[in-house]
Write a protein that holds these residues in place. Structure first.
Motif, PDB file in Angstrom:
ATOM      1  N   ALA A  33       0.839  -1.205   0.000  1.00 46.70           N
ATOM      2  CA  ALA A  33       0.000   0.000   0.000  1.00 46.70           C
ATOM      3  C   ALA A  33       0.871   1.250   0.000  1.00 46.70           C
ATOM      4  O   ALA A  33       0.516   2.269  -0.606  1.00 46.70           O
ATOM      5  CB  ALA A  33      -0.933  -0.011   1.202  1.00 46.70           C
ATOM      6  N   THR A  34       2.003   1.181   0.683  1.00 47.46           N
ATOM      7  CA  THR A  34       2.945   2.310   0.682  1.00 47.46           C
ATOM      8  C   THR A  34       4.373   1.768   0.542  1.00 47.46           C
ATOM      9  O   THR A  34       4.678   0.679   1.027  1.00 47.46           O
ATOM     10  CB  THR A  34       2.858   3.137   1.983  1.00 47.46           C
ATOM     11  N   ILE A  35       5.197   2.530  -0.129  1.00 50.34           N
ATOM     12  CA  ILE A  35       6.629   2.226  -0.225  1.00 50.34           C
ATOM     13  C   ILE A  35       7.364   3.442   0.323  1.00 50.34           C
ATOM     14  O   ILE A  35       7.228   4.541  -0.219  1.00 50.34           O
ATOM     15  CB  ILE A  35       7.055   1.936  -1.676  1.00 50.34           C
ATOM     16  N   CYS A 222      16.954  -5.950  -3.006  1.00 50.37           N
ATOM     17  CA  CYS A 222      18.225  -5.743  -2.292  1.00 50.37           C
ATOM     18  C   CYS A 222      19.441  -5.766  -3.211  1.00 50.37           C
ATOM     19  O   CYS A 222      20.425  -5.078  -2.952  1.00 50.37           O
ATOM     20  CB  CYS A 222      18.373  -6.801  -1.199  1.00 50.37           C
ATOM     21  N   TYR A 223      19.410  -6.563  -4.281  1.00 55.85           N
ATOM     22  CA  TYR A 223      20.626  -6.623  -5.090  1.00 55.85           C
ATOM     23  C   TYR A 223      20.798  -5.434  -6.024  1.00 55.85           C
ATOM     24  O   TYR A 223      21.891  -5.203  -6.534  1.00 55.85           O
ATOM     25  CB  TYR A 223      20.817  -7.961  -5.809  1.00 55.85           C
ATOM     26  N   ILE A 256      10.913  -0.868  -7.599  1.00 56.30           N
ATOM     27  CA  ILE A 256      10.678  -0.643  -6.163  1.00 56.30           C
ATOM     28  C   ILE A 256      11.921  -0.019  -5.541  1.00 56.30           C
ATOM     29  O   ILE A 256      11.834   0.904  -4.719  1.00 56.30           O
ATOM     30  CB  ILE A 256      10.302  -1.964  -5.448  1.00 56.30           C
ATOM     31  N   ALA A 257      13.108  -0.497  -5.938  1.00 55.80           N
ATOM     32  CA  ALA A 257      14.362   0.082  -5.434  1.00 55.80           C
ATOM     33  C   ALA A 257      14.440   1.569  -5.785  1.00 55.80           C
ATOM     34  O   ALA A 257      14.832   2.404  -4.949  1.00 55.80           O
ATOM     35  CB  ALA A 257      15.563  -0.671  -6.004  1.00 55.80           C
ATOM     36  N   LYS A 258      14.073   1.909  -7.000  1.00 57.19           N
ATOM     37  CA  LYS A 258      14.072   3.325  -7.434  1.00 57.19           C
ATOM     38  C   LYS A 258      13.063   4.126  -6.612  1.00 57.19           C
ATOM     39  O   LYS A 258      13.336   5.262  -6.204  1.00 57.19           O
ATOM     40  CB  LYS A 258      13.742   3.408  -8.927  1.00 57.19           C
ATOM     41  N   THR A 259      11.899   3.535  -6.345  1.00 55.11           N
ATOM     42  CA  THR A 259      10.870   4.205  -5.537  1.00 55.11           C
ATOM     43  C   THR A 259      11.381   4.467  -4.124  1.00 55.11           C
ATOM     44  O   THR A 259      11.086   5.514  -3.529  1.00 55.11           O
ATOM     45  CB  THR A 259       9.590   3.341  -5.486  1.00 55.11           C
ATOM     46  N   LEU A 262      16.741   4.743  -4.512  1.00 54.68           N
ATOM     47  CA  LEU A 262      18.004   4.392  -5.153  1.00 54.68           C
ATOM     48  C   LEU A 262      18.124   5.181  -6.459  1.00 54.68           C
ATOM     49  O   LEU A 262      17.210   5.157  -7.284  1.00 54.68           O
ATOM     50  CB  LEU A 262      18.052   2.886  -5.439  1.00 54.68           C
ATOM     51  N   PRO A 263      19.248   5.885  -6.656  1.00 56.40           N
ATOM     52  CA  PRO A 263      19.353   6.767  -7.828  1.00 56.40           C
ATOM     53  C   PRO A 263      19.608   5.998  -9.123  1.00 56.40           C
ATOM     54  O   PRO A 263      20.753   5.830  -9.547  1.00 56.40           O
ATOM     55  CB  PRO A 263      20.529   7.684  -7.469  1.00 56.40           C
ATOM     56  N   ILE A 264      18.555   5.542  -9.742  1.00 58.16           N
ATOM     57  CA  ILE A 264      18.652   4.896 -11.059  1.00 58.16           C
ATOM     58  C   ILE A 264      17.965   5.811 -12.058  1.00 58.16           C
ATOM     59  O   ILE A 264      16.791   6.151 -11.909  1.00 58.16           O
ATOM     60  CB  ILE A 264      18.007   3.494 -11.060  1.00 58.16           C
TER      61      ILE A 264
END
Length: 424
Positions: A33-35, A222-223, A256-259, A262-264
């Motif tokens: 529901a939230t990230i 995580c990776y 999700i990592a970007k959300t 993480l600077p992608i």
């Protein structure tokens, strides 16, 4: 952690329920529901893989699982590295094949096994999953020998590499494997039918270990952080990531990592001839073709299960789908890409070769490119040896299983037959 069913947002569950249940009503996918937005990215990237992953997963899952239990789950799951290797000027490979089954699925499969063992409760559990190659081995090895958990893995007969088959179809015990006389999409459809059968679900405690299970997806986040941690600050700021894509769980995890923060800069979805998504991004029309068999068999998926999660993330974050890069290679182009990598001194396999070439074609001046290497080249020994004209030694993990007999059952693409098989 609260999650909702993308098809029926009114159906809401916690993390434990989502892990146990796998799919929601009407085969809907559960989604957080939230990230949260993480503010301490540089501090996180300075940590070792396990410690960093414990903090990332704690931020996503919340306090539903006590910190000591969650920390132990991560520590038990992530027992191998994910190194970044330089392949060409400004192009790097994230090697995700250093786990026990030599594929990226080890991260998600092992964490899911830990999660399910933690939240399972009482009663029988049957894991039913379909594989186009690497999921089967990762799930089989992650759950092998766990008490009161049965695993049934469906795969398309003759459409995965012999070594992939040997790696998960030689275990026995609580692992049953079924070769279906059809393609991967048919195997996936059988799994969905099983989840729609309420009587069957209740009778055997049905669960799935495909990338539809949220625990696998969260582990894969995580990776991406681990990759960024191995690059310098300047490289991180202009990072473009190419993801070999079949069921699109890997790309979802990256988004999700970007959300999280993480600077992608951008992502590229790289596929083989099963190019439903690249065509959709170009035309706006969702038109899956019949699945065709390719050298990169783990990507032989025409109806990717995780695509609704990708669209959900883009919608929620206010991103435009036009920002998502894409590309597709046929087998002849894949062979050329694999040879080009080898000529530069990097030994890869078909999936990684596609991700590399599509990245190389789309990388702009000043950008740093990263592509995901999802499997060890030896898992595709026959094709890699033929294309490159070399002889590949088998790693011990493969050699051991290659000498064992196959224990698979064979079945036609028929749900009634599968249901009887599961109930016996």
């Amino acid at each position: 952690m609260n999650l909702y069913n993308i098809k029926h947002p009114e159906q809401q569950v916690n993390f434990a329920q989502a892990v146990r249940q796998g799919l929601g009503k009407d085969q809907g996918l559960f989604f957080p529901a939230t990230i949260p937005q993480l503010s301490n990215i540089d501090e996180l990237l300075a940590l070792p893989l396990v410690e960093r992953s414990q903090k990332i997963l704690a931020a996503l899952i919340g306090d539903e699982i006590p910190a000591d239990k969650l920390n132990a789950m991560v520590k038990n799951a992530f027992t191998f590295p994910a190194p970044v290797a330089k392949v060409a000027e400004n192009i790097y490979a994230l090697e995700l094949f250093h786990g026990p089954t030599l594929a990226f699925k080890d991260f998600g499969g092992r964490f899911m096994a830990q999660a399910l063992a933690t939240v399972r409760g009482d009663g029988k559990i049957t894991i039913l999953t379909a594989t186009s190659g690497d999921t089967g081995a990762a799930v089989a090895h992650a759950f092998y020998g766990l008490e009161n958990i049965e695993v049934v893995i469906l795969y398309p007969k003759g459409k995965i590499s012999p070594l992939q088959e040997k790696l998960f179809c030689t275990l026995g015990g609580n692992i049953r494997t079924v070769a279906i006389n059809a393609d991967f999409d048919a195997c996936q459809a059988l799994v969905k039918q099983a989840f729609d059968d309420e009587e069957l679900r209740q009778a055997i405690g049905l669960n799935s270990a495909n990338s539809i299970n949220i625990s696998r997806l969260l582990a894969q986040v995580c990776y991406y952080f681990e990759a960024a941690a191995q690059l310098n600050t300047e490289q991180r700021q202009n990072l473009v990531v190419s993801v070999p894509s079949g069921n699109f769980g890997n790309l979802t995890a990256g988004l999700i990592a970007k959300t999280l923060g993480l600077p992608i800069k951008r992502f590229i979805a790289s596929t083989n001839a099963n190019d439903t998504v690249p065509r959709y991004l170009q035309t706006g029309e969702w038109q899956p073709n019949a699945t065709v068999a390719t050298l990169s068999n783990a990507m032989d998926v025409s109806r990717p299960n995780n695509w609704p999660r990708v669209e959900e993330l883009f919608k929620r974050n206010g991103w435009q789908l036009s920002e998502l890069g894409s590309g597709a290679l046929n087998d002849a182009e894949t062979e050329i890409a694999l040879k080009a990598q080898y000529a530069q001194g990097y030994l890869c396999e078909p999936h990684g070769a596609i991700a590399y070439q599509v990245l190389k074609d789309q990388l702009q001046t000043g950008e740093t490119g990263l592509f995901l290497c999802t499997a060890h080249p030896a898992k595709f020994k026959e094709s890699v040896e033929r294309i490159l004209g070399i002889e590949l030694p088998l790693p011990d993990a493969l050699d051991k299983h290659n000498k064992l007999p196959l224990l698979s059952d064979e079945m036609d693409n028929d749900f009634a037959t599968l249901k009887a098989y599961l109930l016996k």
